[in-house]
Design a protein around this motif. Structure first.
Motif, short mmCIF file in Angstrom:
data_model
loop_
_atom_site.label_atom_id
_atom_site.label_comp_id
_atom_site.label_asym_id
_atom_site.label_seq_id
_atom_site.Cartn_x
_atom_site.Cartn_y
_atom_site.Cartn_z
N LEU A 15 0.94 -3.66 -16.41
CA LEU A 15 -0.47 -3.28 -16.47
C LEU A 15 -1.02 -2.52 -15.29
O LEU A 15 -1.87 -1.69 -15.45
CB LEU A 15 -1.30 -4.58 -16.56
N VAL A 16 -0.38 -2.88 -14.22
CA VAL A 16 -0.66 -2.29 -12.85
C VAL A 16 0.31 -1.78 -12.26
O VAL A 16 0.22 -0.53 -11.52
CB VAL A 16 -1.50 -3.28 -12.24
N ASN A 17 1.42 -2.24 -12.06
CA ASN A 17 2.57 -1.75 -11.29
C ASN A 17 3.69 -0.78 -11.96
O ASN A 17 3.69 -0.92 -13.18
CB ASN A 17 3.25 -3.22 -10.70
N TYR A 37 3.44 -2.32 -6.18
CA TYR A 37 2.30 -3.10 -5.29
C TYR A 37 2.76 -4.27 -4.75
O TYR A 37 2.39 -4.69 -3.74
CB TYR A 37 1.11 -2.99 -6.36
N ILE A 38 3.35 -5.11 -5.69
CA ILE A 38 3.54 -6.64 -5.34
C ILE A 38 4.88 -6.78 -4.83
O ILE A 38 5.02 -7.65 -3.83
CB ILE A 38 3.66 -7.42 -6.79
N HIS A 56 -8.28 0.81 -3.65
CA HIS A 56 -7.14 1.57 -3.53
C HIS A 56 -6.31 1.63 -4.82
O HIS A 56 -6.31 2.76 -5.39
CB HIS A 56 -6.20 1.34 -2.37
N ILE A 57 -6.13 0.59 -5.37
CA ILE A 57 -5.25 0.49 -6.73
C ILE A 57 -6.16 1.03 -7.73
O ILE A 57 -5.56 1.80 -8.69
CB ILE A 57 -4.82 -1.09 -6.95
N GLU A 111 -5.67 4.67 -7.23
CA GLU A 111 -4.60 5.31 -7.53
C GLU A 111 -4.22 5.23 -8.98
O GLU A 111 -3.53 5.99 -9.63
CB GLU A 111 -3.49 4.54 -6.78
N LYS A 112 -4.65 4.03 -9.83
CA LYS A 112 -4.11 3.83 -11.12
C LYS A 112 -5.33 4.36 -12.38
O LYS A 112 -5.12 3.75 -13.24
CB LYS A 112 -3.61 2.21 -11.32
N LEU A 145 -4.67 3.28 -16.11
CA LEU A 145 -5.63 2.17 -16.64
C LEU A 145 -6.25 2.85 -17.71
O LEU A 145 -6.74 2.27 -18.93
CB LEU A 145 -6.46 1.52 -15.39
N LYS A 157 -4.07 3.20 -20.71
CA LYS A 157 -3.83 1.80 -21.02
C LYS A 157 -4.89 1.15 -21.96
O LYS A 157 -4.49 0.43 -22.99
CB LYS A 157 -3.17 0.86 -20.21
N SER A 209 -3.21 -6.29 -6.34
CA SER A 209 -2.56 -5.97 -7.47
C SER A 209 -2.88 -7.06 -8.80
O SER A 209 -3.17 -6.63 -9.92
CB SER A 209 -1.17 -5.84 -7.41
N VAL A 256 -6.39 -6.81 -10.11
CA VAL A 256 -6.42 -5.72 -11.15
C VAL A 256 -5.89 -5.94 -12.54
O VAL A 256 -6.15 -5.57 -13.65
CB VAL A 256 -6.02 -4.29 -10.71
#
Lengths: 328, 328
Positions: free
Chosen positions: A146-148, A290-291, B20-21, B24-25, B29, B32, B308, B311
């Protein structure tokens, strides 16, 4: 209360496990999900063999009878080869049934096709049980994605051969002795080719590749080396050096975007995360942006671990249907 | 396209990571989830300190301004103590905002209360980040609990002290040297009491207990022993014996139904699953009735791992809202 009818296709170890869990957890599932699940049909090849007492009236050897059942909405599939499993699930989806499968051979080849069909028909495909038995690697990956972004997946994906390697090390057994015991315990199939050749791990790796990267490497380009290349003497030498053999499946996206895979025995030292993974355990390490690296470990085989994640798939599907009432 | 407004409460390491995430996403996002997320407010103590260029106009030191913003629907909370965080999130929920928190101190004490309030208000509480940083132990547990009963949870829940124990072993550092370096790297707080006393791991353990058992042990009955009881000499002796110290938190349901917990250093040998878990990694092992023991391992601290999973919580909430169209 709404009643949902389910069918179980294939009534071997995993199919029976599903039946047992659905019975044992009937009350809890009803309470959690707000619906009652009833196993209304069980598809078998031989209806004269009643494997669990009290199921005779549910048995059928005719797939059409499954879909003729009024209110049929969930199909658990625990058959082993591509066909007729794929055709059955296609038919199920076209009949607007959710499907939950443990069939990696079929899913490695036809998984994306089934999922596209399911989307078109507004139903879900649960396939947690296709990879790593009771280890929830599919759900973990879906969540991460979903994010990574995922760059690499590496793991022990076959419980049978990990059990064999463990026994060869701990008990000093030969490859043949370890295989016989794995078969006696029901870990290995009567024909153990898929396990020991690496083909079983390869199929699971392809399912993971589909999910993580949306595609698979060309099958012919994936090097697949089985554990049958490792002798008792190899294991003995490794042990003396403080090392252990693990059968490792790996798929990654290269810098140029190409997806490459490999299945092969690997020598690991005690600093390696796969070092302590013994017996029928599976472990999957996922590299993300990210993780960092996430690893999930657990029993990779067995009636209850595999059946349990299939019932979890069902519960998740029903949970989604129940939806979520809030105005945004 | 629908726009969802979000606020970030607290703009330290984790809060900035979220920002930041989300930037960047943004595209991924939106694609999705089918909605656009906009960070509309950032709550800080000092609005004159613009920590990320271009965020000045979003900063406020007044919580009421956050909820006065039209269309505010998601609140990310990354503050450290119980208050004012709890009051803010209570207010958020009463304003029909979904909340996503990383605050274990608050959640260990008020988590069930917040979740009940959220249910009454038809919103969700995401709290994956309260336990084990980037390791998705909350989601894994929730999924397992759909079908399985959990009997025991054991793990390394504090990345800072695991980093310190690792450095003491590998580099021969004293406890004080390891702590200084952990602080320099931003793993340990300026006041490291919560990490080294075991209180941080204890709070995380209580969050896990709430989820797995629906209750916590009486806090006064939980023995909590910190890593400050371990000297460089202890580590040296253990290493010579092929053993390693791990700081382990454990909660279980006894046969009589009583929930008991403990946090303490433990000596493990190389066969123990926690043996190879080094540096800031966390690992959580969950004992279940059907699956057996599942273990999840990954980075237990850091800006991006923690942000992460927050999010991901948001994405999961939006995914649920989007619902699932099928007639059963």
């Amino acid at each position: 209360m709404a009643v949902i009818k389910a069918a179980i296709l294939g009534f071997g170890t995993v199919g029976q496990g599903i039946y047992h869990i659905l019975n044992e957890k009937r009350e809890a599932l009803r309470e959690k999900l707000g619906v009652e699940l009833e196993v209304a049909k069980i598809l078998v090849r031989d209806t004269s063999n009643e494997r669990i007492p009290g199921t005779q009236h549910l048995l059928t050897d005719n797939i059409d009878e499954v879909f003729a059942e009024k209110g049929m909405q969930v199909v658990f599939e625990a058959i082993v080869n591509e066909e007729p499993a794929f055709s059955y699930l296609k038919q199920a989806i076209e009949n607007k049934c959710h499907v939950v499968t443990a069939n990696k051979v079929m899913f490695a080849k036809r998984g994306l096709e089934l999922q596209t069909l399911a989307k078109q028909n507004g139903v879900f495909v649960g396939y947690e049980a296709t990879v790593a038995g009771g280890v929830p690697v599919i759900k973990t990956l879906k969540n991460i994605l979903l994010v990574n972004d995922v760059s690499c997946i590496q793991g022990i994906l076959n419980g049978t051969t990990n059990y064999m390697l463990t026994k060869m090390r701990k008990e000093g057994w030969s490859f043949e002795e370890a295989l016989l015991e794995a078969q006696r315990l029901g870990y290995a199939e009567a024909d153990p080719y898929n396990d020991i050749s690496g083909q079983d791990a390869f199929k699971k790796l392809m399912v993971l590749s589909d999910l993580a990267f949306g595609e698979q490497p060309a099958w012919a380009e994936v090097e697949v080396i089985g554990v049958d290349t490792i002798s008792a003497e190899d294991v003995k030498v490794a042990t003396e050096q403080g090392m252990r053999y693990r059968h490792v499946a790996e798929v990654e996206r290269q810098a140029d975007g190409k997806i490459v895979g490999k299945v092969a025995p690997m020598l690991v030292d005690r600093e390696h995360p796969l070092f302590p993974i013994d017996d029928v355990f599976n472990a999957v390490a996922i590299d993300t942006n990210y993780i960092g690296t996430l690893t999930v470990t657990g029993p990779g085989a067995g009636m209850y671990p595999t059946a349990s994640v299939m019932v979890e798939d069902y519960a998740e599907i029903i949970g989604k249907r129940a939806g979520f009432v809030v105005t945004i």
